[in-house]
Design a protein around this motif. Structure first.
Motif, PDB file in Angstrom:
ATOM      1  N   ASP A   1       0.678   5.701  10.042  1.00  0.00           N
ATOM      2  CA  ASP A   1       1.692   6.551   9.015  1.00  0.00           C
ATOM      3  C   ASP A   1       1.079   7.163   7.900  1.00  0.00           C
ATOM      4  N   ILE A   2      -0.096   6.264   7.260  1.00  0.00           N
ATOM      5  CA  ILE A   2      -1.071   6.806   6.372  1.00  0.00           C
ATOM      6  C   ILE A   2      -1.822   7.831   6.650  1.00  0.00           C
ATOM      7  N   TYR A   3      -2.343   7.842   7.925  1.00  0.00           N
ATOM      8  CA  TYR A   3      -3.124   8.852   8.413  1.00  0.00           C
ATOM      9  C   TYR A   3      -2.530  10.451   8.560  1.00  0.00           C
ATOM     10  N   GLN A   4      -1.175  10.198   8.885  1.00  0.00           N
ATOM     11  CA  GLN A   4      -0.280  11.278   8.967  1.00  0.00           C
ATOM     12  C   GLN A   4      -0.124  11.749   7.602  1.00  0.00           C
ATOM     13  N   LEU A   5       0.182  10.999   6.813  1.00  0.00           N
ATOM     14  CA  LEU A   5       0.476  11.346   5.281  1.00  0.00           C
ATOM     15  C   LEU A   5      -0.781  11.970   4.883  1.00  0.00           C
ATOM     16  N   MET A   6      -1.925  11.587   5.140  1.00  0.00           N
ATOM     17  CA  MET A   6      -3.055  12.369   4.534  1.00  0.00           C
ATOM     18  C   MET A   6      -3.341  13.621   5.320  1.00  0.00           C
TER      19      MET A   6
ATOM     20  N   GLN B   1       0.941  -1.208   0.076  1.00  0.00           N
ATOM     21  CA  GLN B   1      -0.046   0.079   0.169  1.00  0.00           C
ATOM     22  C   GLN B   1       1.008   1.242  -0.135  1.00  0.00           C
ATOM     23  N   LYS B   2       1.967   1.240   0.965  1.00  0.00           N
ATOM     24  CA  LYS B   2       2.874   2.271   0.861  1.00  0.00           C
ATOM     25  C   LYS B   2       3.642   2.366  -0.408  1.00  0.00           C
ATOM     26  N   VAL B   3       3.774   1.422  -1.293  1.00  0.00           N
ATOM     27  CA  VAL B   3       4.137   1.813  -2.757  1.00  0.00           C
ATOM     28  C   VAL B   3       3.440   2.351  -3.707  1.00  0.00           C
ATOM     29  N   VAL B   4       2.003   1.975  -3.275  1.00  0.00           N
ATOM     30  CA  VAL B   4       0.978   2.555  -4.328  1.00  0.00           C
ATOM     31  C   VAL B   4       0.879   4.050  -3.893  1.00  0.00           C
ATOM     32  N   LEU B   5       0.927   4.348  -2.595  1.00  0.00           N
ATOM     33  CA  LEU B   5       0.788   5.728  -2.249  1.00  0.00           C
ATOM     34  C   LEU B   5       2.053   6.650  -2.544  1.00  0.00           C
ATOM     35  N   ALA B   6       3.227   5.895  -2.585  1.00  0.00           N
ATOM     36  CA  ALA B   6       4.558   6.645  -3.068  1.00  0.00           C
ATOM     37  C   ALA B   6       4.276   7.134  -4.325  1.00  0.00           C
ATOM     38  N   ARG B   7       3.797   6.233  -5.364  1.00  0.00           N
ATOM     39  CA  ARG B   7       3.567   6.594  -6.778  1.00  0.00           C
ATOM     40  C   ARG B   7       2.787   7.876  -7.015  1.00  0.00           C
ATOM     41  N   TRP B   8       1.548   7.866  -6.262  1.00  0.00           N
ATOM     42  CA  TRP B   8       0.975   9.319  -6.227  1.00  0.00           C
ATOM     43  C   TRP B   8       1.558  10.602  -5.579  1.00  0.00           C
ATOM     44  N   ILE B   9       2.111  10.303  -4.493  1.00  0.00           N
ATOM     45  CA  ILE B   9       2.990  11.419  -3.941  1.00  0.00           C
ATOM     46  C   ILE B   9       4.238  12.128  -4.878  1.00  0.00           C
TER      47      ILE B   9
END
Ligand code: ADP
Ligand code: MG
Length: 500
Positions: free
Chosen positions: A440-445, A409-417
């Motif tokens: 981590d994901i909540y903080q990123l959001m 999931q982090k890889v997918v998010l890294a793609r869009w960041i």
């Protein structure tokens, strides 16, 4: 639960290259018990149970079942020893029927004089499906005709119909609706009554506390402790898993911030036949807009519709500058990002590296003159964004299929960041992910929101919608059934009333 020991796990070890996935783990599973295995993503739960069930080879250590050492080399051998598994990913094979999946590797019971009696096999499978209460699934249908959840139900039958001594259930419940979960719990209870043992892996701690007798905690491949569920709280378990108190806020802490009036996306009269109808809403700059509902409420289709990924969509999806989004290339070009609920089949390119997955939508920007791709640029890009979101990996050349769910999931998010998208549609971003990666994901959001990005979060977890969103839209039967602004007083029940 009896005091007799069914399964001994002794000094088990397994490495993948430099990754020590399981390091000298030992514990006992009792007869007639549900024994939970918990730990953060990548802590070694699946690796351990995959060794037990013959999916992975064992580096060292052993499994003793009812006093006898077992060493299955594949799942069929494991079944013959009385051990089965419902795997974390999709565990049924496409291109086969439901019945063929249920009896995979055990077809011999239907062979007479060298001929496989398909009718007899289908009949038996239909009987089982009926016993399990899954009558809507038909033995002779191709498995591909069913959705993820129904395929998981078929796996439940496949893994339990032969009364195994030990059944592993690896993060199955995240893929199931409440109804599907109840089905699974019933069968766990039955297996327990028959004296079998269930090794239960889940990230849902209340579920773990409710359904299991004993709990073993792993952290980074290392055994931490085994405790009785009755003796611990959710907070205790969190501490065991992360090895420290959770620091900082889990969800967003603010309540009274005003969302900008600027509308970045408007959705008008959107409909997808058979899925959603009459959908109207606006997304504001810097807003986290949540969509909640039952899994079949149509909310997952909303994400696809915005990303231009729906078939036969009617109505309009329009950006601030008037651009209409009707297909995926236009969506990506105009800075819309999308992560699917079905991460493994729709978001991740499994046979590519972490780096390739991260660079995927940014290849145009990364190309040199004449569109020639530069490995160096791609490497730097992938490393930068994998690091930014702390993907736990050896390096970006590693195949993405080797990662745990949370890290995929982090890889997918890294793609869009990396793509620096302005509008990010996240469908079930924390599905099947442990609390540390969730945080981590909540903080990123929260960081994205503060920097002016707009987020649509579709989720079946009401608590995270309440915790993270400025506004929540509730879906029911393909339509919007309610809407509620962020507030301290909102509870899960407030939302459930609008959902059902
Ligand atoms: P969990 O199920 O607890 O999330 P896993 O057992 O899937 O954890 O993973 C444990 C560690 O082993 C992780 O670091 C993961 O990346 C690694 N790993 C798991 N399977 C493989 C594999 N097939 N190849 C390489 N590394 C793997
Ligand atoms: Mg796992």
């Amino acid at each position: 639960m009896s005091d007799e020991i069914r399964l001994q796990v002794k000094h088990l070890c397994k490495s993948f290259g430099v990754t020590k996935a399981v390091q000298d783990v030992s514990f006992n599973v009792k007869k007639g018990s549900v024994h939970a295995l918990i730990g953060e993503n990548g802590s070694g739960k699946s690796t351990l149970t995959n060794m037990l069930t013959g999916i992975y080879s064992i580096d060292s250590g052993e499994f003793i079942l009812d006093g006898k050492k077992i060493h299955p080399h594949n799942q069929v051998e494991a079944n013959n020893e009385g051990v089965s598994i419902i795997v974390q990913e999709l565990g049924t094979l496409s291109g086969l029927t439901v019945a063929e999946n249920i009896f995979l590797g055990h077809e011999e019971q239907f062979v007479t004089l060298g001929f496989k009696n398909t009718n007899a096999m289908n009949k038996k499978a239909n009987e089982l499906l009926h016993q399990y209460g899954f009558d809507r699934i038909k033995a002779s249908d191709m498995i591909d005709e069913y959705n993820f959840e129904d395929r998981k139900l078929v796996e439940i039958v496949k893994a339990t119909y032969f009364h195994p001594k030990v059944v592993v259930i690896d993060e199955t419940t995240t893929a199931l609706s409440q109804e599907g979960r109840e089905e699974l719990y019933k069968h766990m209870e039955r297996i327990k009554k028959e004296g079998g043992s269930v090794i239960f892996i889940s990230h849902d701690l209340p579920e773990i506390l409710d359904k299991s007798d004993m709990i073993t905690v792993l952290r980074d491949g290392v055994y931490i402790d085994t405790v009785a569920s009755a003796d611990v709280t959710e907070d205790d378990l969190k501490k065991y898993m992360v090895g420290r108190e959770m620091t900082g806020n889990y969800y967003r802490a603010d309540y009274d911030e005003k969302v900008s009036d600027e509308v970045v996306l408007s959705v008008k009269n959107v409909a997808v036949p058979g899925q959603i109808s009459n959908i109207n809403f606006e997304l504001h700059k810097g807003e986290i807009l949540g969509f909640g509902g039952l899994s079949e409420s149509g909310m997952h289709e909303i994400g696809k519709a915005i990303f231009g990924a729906s078939f036969d969509r009617e109505g309009s999806v329009t950006l601030e500058d008037g651009t209409e989004i009707n297909d995926i290339p236009t969506a990506i070009k105009h800075s819309i990002a999308y992560t699917s609920k079905d991460r493994d089949n729709e978001s991740i390119v499994k046979n590519q590296s972490i780096g390739e997955n991260i660079c995927l939508p940014s290849l145009d920007e990364l190309a040199g003159p004449f569109g020639i791709q530069s490995d160096k640029k791609q490497n730097e890009f992938a490393n930068k964004f994998a690091k930014e979101i702390s993907v736990k990996m050896v390096n970006t050349k590693q195949f993405v299929s080797e990662l745990s769910g949370g890290n995929k999931q982090k890889v997918v998010l890294a793609r869009w960041i990396g793509k620096d998208s302005d509008i990010v549609v996240l469908d079930s971003p924390t599905r099947g992910i442990d609390i540390k990666v969730k945080q981590d994901i909540y903080q990123l959001m929260d960081r994205m929101r503060k920097s002016g990005k707009s987020i649509i979060m579709i989720s079946e977890e009401l608590m995270e919608l309440i915790g993270m969103c400025d506004r929540i839209i509730i879906m029911k039967d393909g339509k919007i059934s309610g809407q509620i602004d962020r507030g301290r007083e909102i509870t899960e029940n407030t939302l459930i009333e609008m959902m059902v």
